[in-house]
Motif scaffolding. Structure first.
Motif, PDB file in Angstrom:
ATOM      1  N   LEU A  43       0.836  -1.202   0.000  1.00 41.69           N
ATOM      2  CA  LEU A  43       0.000   0.000   0.000  1.00 41.69           C
ATOM      3  C   LEU A  43       0.870   1.250   0.000  1.00 41.69           C
ATOM      4  CD1 LEU A  43      -2.725   1.402   0.077  1.00 41.69           C
ATOM      5  CD2 LEU A  43      -2.772   1.065   2.558  1.00 41.69           C
ATOM      6  N   CYS A  44       1.967   1.232   0.744  1.00 42.71           N
ATOM      7  CA  CYS A  44       2.897   2.364   0.717  1.00 42.71           C
ATOM      8  C   CYS A  44       3.447   2.578  -0.691  1.00 42.71           C
ATOM      9  CB  CYS A  44       4.049   2.125   1.695  1.00 42.71           C
ATOM     10  SG  CYS A  44       3.595   2.162   3.447  1.00 42.71           S
ATOM     11  N   GLY A  45       3.740   1.481  -1.399  1.00 43.47           N
ATOM     12  CA  GLY A  45       4.227   1.600  -2.769  1.00 43.47           C
ATOM     13  C   GLY A  45       3.185   2.192  -3.700  1.00 43.47           C
ATOM     14  N   ILE A  46       1.934   1.778  -3.542  1.00 42.86           N
ATOM     15  CA  ILE A  46       0.848   2.338  -4.353  1.00 42.86           C
ATOM     16  C   ILE A  46       0.711   3.836  -4.094  1.00 42.86           C
ATOM     17  CG2 ILE A  46      -1.654   2.317  -4.701  1.00 42.86           C
ATOM     18  CD1 ILE A  46      -1.570  -0.705  -4.053  1.00 42.86           C
ATOM     19  N   LEU A  47       0.767   4.220  -2.821  1.00 42.19           N
ATOM     20  CA  LEU A  47       0.654   5.634  -2.479  1.00 42.19           C
ATOM     21  C   LEU A  47       1.854   6.426  -2.989  1.00 42.19           C
ATOM     22  CD1 LEU A  47      -0.785   5.559   1.165  1.00 42.19           C
ATOM     23  CD2 LEU A  47      -1.989   5.782  -1.008  1.00 42.19           C
ATOM     24  N   PHE A  48       3.029   5.805  -2.999  1.00 38.87           N
ATOM     25  CA  PHE A  48       4.219   6.485  -3.518  1.00 38.87           C
ATOM     26  C   PHE A  48       4.021   6.841  -4.989  1.00 38.87           C
ATOM     27  CE2 PHE A  48       8.467   6.801  -5.316  1.00 38.87           C
ATOM     28  CZ  PHE A  48       9.153   7.548  -4.360  1.00 38.87           C
ATOM     29  N   ARG A  61      13.324  -0.112  -5.542  1.00 40.36           N
ATOM     30  CA  ARG A  61      13.263  -1.314  -4.721  1.00 40.36           C
ATOM     31  C   ARG A  61      13.806  -1.067  -3.315  1.00 40.36           C
ATOM     32  NH1 ARG A  61      12.413  -6.031  -7.828  1.00 40.36           N
ATOM     33  NH2 ARG A  61      12.384  -7.095  -5.815  1.00 40.36           N
ATOM     34  N   GLU A  62      14.719  -0.088  -3.200  1.00 42.34           N
ATOM     35  CA  GLU A  62      15.333   0.152  -1.894  1.00 42.34           C
ATOM     36  C   GLU A  62      14.348   0.738  -0.882  1.00 42.34           C
ATOM     37  OE1 GLU A  62      16.783   3.457  -4.746  1.00 42.34           O
ATOM     38  OE2 GLU A  62      16.437   1.287  -4.766  1.00 42.34           O
ATOM     39  N   LEU A  63      13.182   1.171  -1.324  1.00 36.95           N
ATOM     40  CA  LEU A  63      12.174   1.667  -0.397  1.00 36.95           C
ATOM     41  C   LEU A  63      11.555   0.541   0.425  1.00 36.95           C
ATOM     42  CD1 LEU A  63      10.289   4.273  -2.651  1.00 36.95           C
ATOM     43  CD2 LEU A  63      11.857   4.754  -0.764  1.00 36.95           C
ATOM     44  N   GLY A  64      11.666  -0.683  -0.084  1.00 38.63           N
ATOM     45  CA  GLY A  64      11.121  -1.825   0.640  1.00 38.63           C
ATOM     46  C   GLY A  64       9.650  -2.060   0.412  1.00 38.63           C
TER      47      GLY A  64
END
Length: 273
Positions: A43-48, A61-64
């Protein structure tokens, strides 16, 4: 006054407690292979992507948060499961319970965006030299809280979505008694001036308050309608929604619904702070 979060894509505990129960449970994997990325991180990736407008395949990818395609697939699957729509409805109910939802009237408007890759629900835009585009059609309460949003081609007349917008507002709980769904009045600009559609809205028990074409400006409706323009500014503050990059209309619609839910969430946080 709450300070702006420098990393708004990080999902805090309060928001996650509302999202997690809505997400379908994954079947536990048996056997070898990598484990699925945690739902909260996805979900954090979608929001990013929603906030920054970055391409899915460029998600660092380094964001995890997993790879961009993992986030894209979860966005699609969760949208198919109705997660974003239900999240929006949950937050609307909380706003109503907190007395921060004003259903004394509703306001509608539309905004054009470019659709650089084409796809379903696009069309030759009359306001952009015939380039492919889409329209966001929005209905808000009297204070600018988004109640529903629709996507159409850029060549679709605004007035054709007046009735669908009114019907798209979900039953809103939050207080004792029957859920509220429709405001008694709906305000719109001259682009919605058509007696046929006025009659359709009246059949739902809603009074249309729409400026007439050919009359002098200064009707005074602007002091009620400005809130929807403000909400469009908030919605298009998400960079992924300023231009339609998705060929698939359901993916763009998923991001639209998520954007509306986040605007409601910010309003709710402001209420509690």
């Amino acid at each position: 006054m709450r300070k702006r979060d420098p990393q708004p894509w990080l999902v805090d505990d309060d928001l996650w407690t509302r999202v997690e129960p809505l997400i379908p449970k994954q079947r536990p994997r048996s056997g070898p292979g990598r484990r699925p990325v945690d739902d909260r991180k996805v979900l954090c990736g979608i929001l990013f992507v929603l906030y920054t407008g970055i391409r899915w395949e460029w998600l660092p990818r380094e964001l995890g948060f997993g790879c961009g395609m993992t986030c894209w697939r979860r966005l699609r699957d969760w949208n198919n499961a109705g997660v974003w729509q239900r999240l929006h409805e949950v937050l609307l109910a909380e706003l109503r319970a907190a007395g921060k939802l004003d259903l004394s009237r509703a306001v509608v408007d539309a905004s054009h965006i470019r659709a650089l890759k084409g796809g379903p629900k696009t069309g030759r835009s009359p306001v952009d030299r015939g380039r492919p585009g889409s329209k966001h059609h929005l209905i808000t309460d009297a204070g600018g809280v988004p109640l529903a949003v629709l996507l159409t081609g850029g060549n679709r007349n605004d007035v054709t979505q007046l009735l669908p917008l009114v019907q798209a507002v979900p039953p809103i709980r939050g207080k004792r008694g029957r859920p509220r769904q429709r405001a008694p009045k709906v305000y719109a600009d001259r682009g919605y001036d058509h007696d046929k559609y006025r009659a359709q809205v009246r059949e739902l028990g809603v009074t249309p308050v729409i400026a007439r074409r050919g009359t002098a400006h200064g009707s005074g409706l602007g002091k009620f309608r400005w809130v929807v323009e403000q909400t469009f500014a908030l919605l298009h503050w998400f960079r992924r929604l300023r231009i339609r990059w998705e060929i698939r209309d359901d993916i763009h619609e998923a991001l639209l619904k998520l954007g509306c839910a986040l605007i409601c969430w910010r309003r709710l946080r402001t209420t509690k702070s």
